[in-house]
Scaffold this active site. Structure first.
Site, PDB file in Angstrom:
ATOM      1  N   GLU A  36       0.837  -1.206   0.000  1.00 28.23           N
ATOM      2  CA  GLU A  36       0.000   0.000   0.000  1.00 28.23           C
ATOM      3  C   GLU A  36       0.867   1.248   0.000  1.00 28.23           C
ATOM      4  OE1 GLU A  36      -2.308  -0.219   3.612  1.00 28.23           O
ATOM      5  OE2 GLU A  36      -2.559  -2.378   3.303  1.00 28.23           O
ATOM      6  N   LYS A  38       2.166   4.594   1.659  1.00 31.13           N
ATOM      7  CA  LYS A  38       2.298   5.077   3.025  1.00 31.13           C
ATOM      8  C   LYS A  38       1.921   6.560   3.018  1.00 31.13           C
ATOM      9  CE  LYS A  38       5.260   4.915   7.073  1.00 31.13           C
ATOM     10  NZ  LYS A  38       5.111   6.293   7.518  1.00 31.13           N
ATOM     11  N   ASP A  40       1.327  10.225   4.101  1.00 34.46           N
ATOM     12  CA  ASP A  40       2.033  11.086   5.047  1.00 34.46           C
ATOM     13  C   ASP A  40       1.053  12.093   5.641  1.00 34.46           C
ATOM     14  OD1 ASP A  40       4.051  12.165   6.497  1.00 34.46           O
ATOM     15  OD2 ASP A  40       5.026  13.197   4.828  1.00 34.46           O
ATOM     16  N   TYR A 148      -6.801   1.992   6.456  1.00 36.97           N
ATOM     17  CA  TYR A 148      -5.910   0.886   6.082  1.00 36.97           C
ATOM     18  C   TYR A 148      -5.999  -0.307   7.017  1.00 36.97           C
ATOM     19  CZ  TYR A 148      -2.850   3.527   9.266  1.00 36.97           C
ATOM     20  OH  TYR A 148      -2.352   4.228  10.324  1.00 36.97           O
ATOM     21  N   LYS A 240      10.748   2.981   2.865  1.00 35.07           N
ATOM     22  CA  LYS A 240      10.831   4.443   2.743  1.00 35.07           C
ATOM     23  C   LYS A 240      11.439   4.846   1.410  1.00 35.07           C
ATOM     24  CE  LYS A 240      10.233   6.647   6.565  1.00 35.07           C
ATOM     25  NZ  LYS A 240       9.312   7.558   7.044  1.00 35.07           N
ATOM     26  N   CYS A 334      14.314  47.382 -13.122  1.00 31.76           N
ATOM     27  CA  CYS A 334      13.316  46.325 -13.306  1.00 31.76           C
ATOM     28  C   CYS A 334      13.711  45.454 -14.506  1.00 31.76           C
ATOM     29  CB  CYS A 334      11.940  46.943 -13.545  1.00 31.76           C
ATOM     30  SG  CYS A 334      10.728  45.730 -14.082  1.00 31.76           S
ATOM     31  N   CYS A 337      11.075  46.189 -17.491  1.00 31.97           N
ATOM     32  CA  CYS A 337      10.918  47.462 -18.205  1.00 31.97           C
ATOM     33  C   CYS A 337      12.110  48.407 -18.020  1.00 31.97           C
ATOM     34  CB  CYS A 337       9.634  48.159 -17.755  1.00 31.97           C
ATOM     35  SG  CYS A 337       9.715  48.739 -16.053  1.00 31.97           S
ATOM     36  N   CYS A 352       9.176  47.440  -8.681  1.00 28.86           N
ATOM     37  CA  CYS A 352       9.238  48.294  -9.863  1.00 28.86           C
ATOM     38  C   CYS A 352       8.089  49.296  -9.755  1.00 28.86           C
ATOM     39  CB  CYS A 352       9.071  47.439 -11.120  1.00 28.86           C
ATOM     40  SG  CYS A 352       8.741  48.440 -12.584  1.00 28.86           S
ATOM     41  N   CYS A 357       4.536  48.772 -16.469  1.00 26.24           N
ATOM     42  CA  CYS A 357       5.562  47.742 -16.697  1.00 26.24           C
ATOM     43  C   CYS A 357       4.909  46.472 -17.255  1.00 26.24           C
ATOM     44  CB  CYS A 357       6.274  47.442 -15.376  1.00 26.24           C
ATOM     45  SG  CYS A 357       7.286  45.952 -15.434  1.00 26.24           S
TER      46      CYS A 357
HETATM   47  S1  IVH Z   1      -0.120   0.171   8.896  1.00 32.16           S
HETATM   48  C1  IVH Z   1       1.400  -2.070  11.347  1.00 32.16           C
HETATM   49  N1  IVH Z   1      -0.589   1.264   6.539  1.00 32.16           N
HETATM   50  O1  IVH Z   1       2.565   5.100   9.092  1.00 32.16           O
HETATM   51  C2  IVH Z   1       0.467  -1.051  11.686  1.00 32.16           C
HETATM   52  N2  IVH Z   1       0.320   2.602   8.285  1.00 32.16           N
HETATM   53  O2  IVH Z   1       5.128   4.700  10.511  1.00 32.16           O
HETATM   54  C3  IVH Z   1       0.928   0.285  11.351  1.00 32.16           C
HETATM   55  N3  IVH Z   1       0.690   4.927   7.659  1.00 32.16           N
HETATM   56  O3  IVH Z   1       1.403   5.542  12.325  1.00 32.16           O
HETATM   57  C4  IVH Z   1       0.076   0.969  10.440  1.00 32.16           C
HETATM   58  N4  IVH Z   1      -0.052   4.763   5.589  1.00 32.16           N
HETATM   59  O4  IVH Z   1      -0.058   6.424  10.532  1.00 32.16           O
HETATM   60  C5  IVH Z   1      -0.132   1.438   7.799  1.00 32.16           C
HETATM   61  N5  IVH Z   1      -1.048   2.126   4.442  1.00 32.16           N
HETATM   62  C6  IVH Z   1      -0.606   2.303   5.689  1.00 32.16           C
HETATM   63  C7  IVH Z   1      -0.161   3.542   6.163  1.00 32.16           C
HETATM   64  C8  IVH Z   1       0.314   3.645   7.467  1.00 32.16           C
HETATM   65  C9  IVH Z   1       0.438   5.580   6.515  1.00 32.16           C
HETATM   66  C10 IVH Z   1       1.271   5.538   8.863  1.00 32.16           C
HETATM   67  C11 IVH Z   1       0.533   5.227  10.121  1.00 32.16           C
HETATM   68  C12 IVH Z   1       1.541   4.842  11.142  1.00 32.16           C
HETATM   69  C13 IVH Z   1       2.823   5.191  10.467  1.00 32.16           C
HETATM   70  C14 IVH Z   1       3.894   4.219  10.874  1.00 32.16           C
END
Ligand code: IVH
Length: 599
Positions: A36, A38, A40, A148, A240, A334, A337, A352, A357
């Protein structure tokens, strides 16, 4: 709520797989992986009892979070009621609240206009929005949610056996699930998928991700593998992405001229990929910042996508930048111009002063036609660009000389749209003076100052011939604004423009206020943030027509504050002074009108 271990490259991810294969053997292969995005954002937990949303909490430290149920109720993706065949009893859905990039940028633009501090990135903005004390404030932040995970006291109560099925179930219950997920058998496929997400998909998303999450698909095997130290599950890991910082060469520092003439330096970079996007330009804000960071053309610089959108230069890397060029200076003339630039005493800004201009033209015309100014519907940014390129428009007055035939000869103009545009142009001629004053783009004259001046002086000629002292003594108008006004009307370019507007028949006066005895007679009102329906000038007009006075700063004598989306420091000040805060709907109720929904 758990957290995740990290793998920063393919090798670390392979080492993770080795560890779990050692524990679970070929069950790992049998299960396969669910992968999935991740997200932010800010992690939250949503509790549902018999399908009804009852408790919402932030992740906090994983064990103790804050209850923010009422705030989460305002997030439109969070279902108040699960749909379909959802389980009875209590379940908890976990996921991430986030703020889309486009909304984040809008929110920050509004904050800049309102003189409020901007959010550093969408994550901070989302987390901050969730912890607001007033759910009405959260409601005005365009937050979104992806689920999730779902947990129940008894795993067997839940109608799924794998993470993949879990995600499908969430979607079936009406919980949004992030796109681009996949179910993969082998780790090589996971490597490739993560690589694709990082380098191809990431740059196309309207929300921030900081990696991929790789999870053992089988929930049973997840349970068997368990959790290390009560915090990190063995069965999942965050893959990451490379940090969104890159090093590249600063090719040139160029200067762009904005609507009010402000000179904005920006960096031209040797194109470099950051987080899946090729970056060629970065903002540099102002000369001071360039000098503080001692950035010089030819330097190798570290570039970061701030909030993952607007690229910024963090610093130069001096050891890689030898021999160094000369320190950078703002041009004396400027770049558009050639007029000698001026520096504001109060500001770090350099501008300016030439009203005619060409560099200021496009931005200026876009502002002239915008909703908060002359409100010429249909005269979009791209159309203005086209009209300038075709040589049909060089200043605001030229807009009023456009003819049906001229427009129809251009690309993209059909009869109906052309007639609508011409009507909008004609209608805008009778806008009140306050809007015209604001539309002219006089330095420091925003919509509030424009209203104060228009009401005090009544006609454009009276404003234009007023002395700096007369203007500065208008209640709410200070010496900086007065200086901007006087300088503007002294400028030959401005005089010419005004003569043209007069000849065309544009209204130069402010209608009398229907103030006495109005619903807001005697009230002093501050408007802050973006209101759902009314633009700032319209809201001001509405208050004034009801006899109220609009000021720009909150004090003890403020009767009430009308707060919209992204209200910031003024709202806080109102709270700390105990001044009443209301929203647009309540304002309209007090005035005795209903807000119109679309304007
Ligand atoms: S699973 C194993 N799935 O990432 C249970 N976390 O660094 C942990 N996060 O605090 C969560 N997308 O807020 C999971 N698809 C995803 C996620 C996800 C973002 C965040 C989550 C967690 C942090 C862990």
């Amino acid at each position: 709520m758990l957290s995740l271990g990290n793998a920063f490259d393919d090798e670390e991810l392979a080492a993770w797989e080795e560890r779990i294969v050692r524990l679970a053997g070929n069950d790992v292969e049998k299960s396969g992986y669910a992968v999935e995005l991740k997200i932010d954002g800010a992690a939250v937990s949503l509790t549902y009892d018999d399908g009804l949303f009852t408790i919402g909490a932030t992740r906090g430290n994983g064990t103790v979070g804050e209850v923010v149920t009422e705030n989460l109720r305002t997030v439109r993706d969070v279902p108040l009621k699960l749909v379909g065949d959802h389980p009875r009893g209590r379940i908890e859905i976990r996921g991430e609240v986030y703020l889309p990039f486009d909304r984040f940028e809008k929110m920050n633009e509004a904050r800049v206009q309102a003189g409020e501090p901007v959010f550093a990135n969408p994550r901070n903005a989302a987390a901050g929005s969730l912890r607001q004390l007033d759910p009405a404030v959260t409601a005005r932040r365009p937050l979104r949610f992806f689920g999730y995970s779902a947990v129940a006291e008894n795993l067997a109560d839940l109608p799924f056996r794998t993470q993949w099925e879990l995600l499908e179930q969430l979607a079936a219950w009406g919980v949004p699930v992030a796109p681009h997920r996949a179910r993969l058998k082998r780790l090589e496929q996971v490597h490739k998928w993560a690589h694709d997400i990082e380098h191809t998909v990431r740059g196309t998303l309207n929300f921030a991700i900081d990696g991929a999450v790789v999870k053992i698909d089988s929930l049973r095997l997840q349970d068997d593998l368990g959790v290390v130290g009560g915090r990190e599950p063995r069965w999942a890991i965050a893959r990451k992405f490379a940090p969104d910082i890159a090093e590249t060469k600063l090719l040139a520092i160029r200067v762009n001229v904005g609507r009010t003439g402000a000179l904005n330096p920006y960096a031209e970079l040797d194109p470099v990929e950051i987080g899946g996007v090729i970056v060629k330009l970065a903002t540099l804000h102002n000369e001071d910042l360039i000098q503080r960071k001692d950035l010089r053309v030819g330097d190798i610089v570290q570039v970061k996508r701030a909030g993952e959108v607007i690229p910024q230069i963090i610093a130069s890397v001096p050891e890689k930048s030898e021999p160094r060029g000369k320190p950078w200076r703002m041009p004396k003339a400027c770049p558009s111009c050639g007029t000698p630039v001026e520096r504001d005493e109060e500001e770090v800004a350099i501008y300016c002063p030439n009203v005619a201009c060409p560099g200021r033209q496009l931005e200026g015309l876009v502002y002239f036609a915008s909703r908060g100014a002359m409100d010429i519907r249909g005269l979009s940014y791209s159309r203005i660009e086209q009209l300038i390129n075709e040589g049909l428009v060089t200043d605001a007055a030229d807009i009023y000389s456009l003819t049906r035939n001229k427009l129809l000869s251009l690309e993209g103009y059909a009869e109906k749209g052309t007639d609508a545009l011409l009507t909008a142009i004609e209608t805008s001629k009778s806008q009140p003076l306050s809007r015209l004053l604001s539309a002219l783009g006089i330095r420091h004259v925003g919509s509030i100052a424009a209203q104060l001046l228009a009401r005090h002086f009544g006609t454009l000629d009276a404003v234009a011939s007023a002395s700096i002292d007369e203007i500065g003594s208008v209640r709410g108008v200070g010496p900086i604004i007065a200086d901007g006004v006087v300088k503007y009307f002294r400028n030959p370019g401005a005089r010419k423009l005004i003569a043209k507007l007069r000849a065309i028949g544009v209204n130069f006066s402010e209608p009398q206020q229907v103030a006495a005895g109005g619903a807001l007679a005697g009230k002093t009102v501050v408007i802050t943030g973006t209101l759902p329906n009314l633009t700032r000038p319209r809201a001001t007009e509405a208050v004034e027509q009801a006899g109220g006075r609009v000021t720009s700063s909150v004090s003890k004598s403020t009767s009430f504050v009308v707060a919209g989306e992204e209200a910031g420091s003024k709202l806080e000040k109102a709270r700390s002074l105990g001044v009443e805060v209301i929203d647009e709907a309540e304002l309209m109720r007090r005035i005795g009108e209903r807000s119109t929904g679309s304007d």
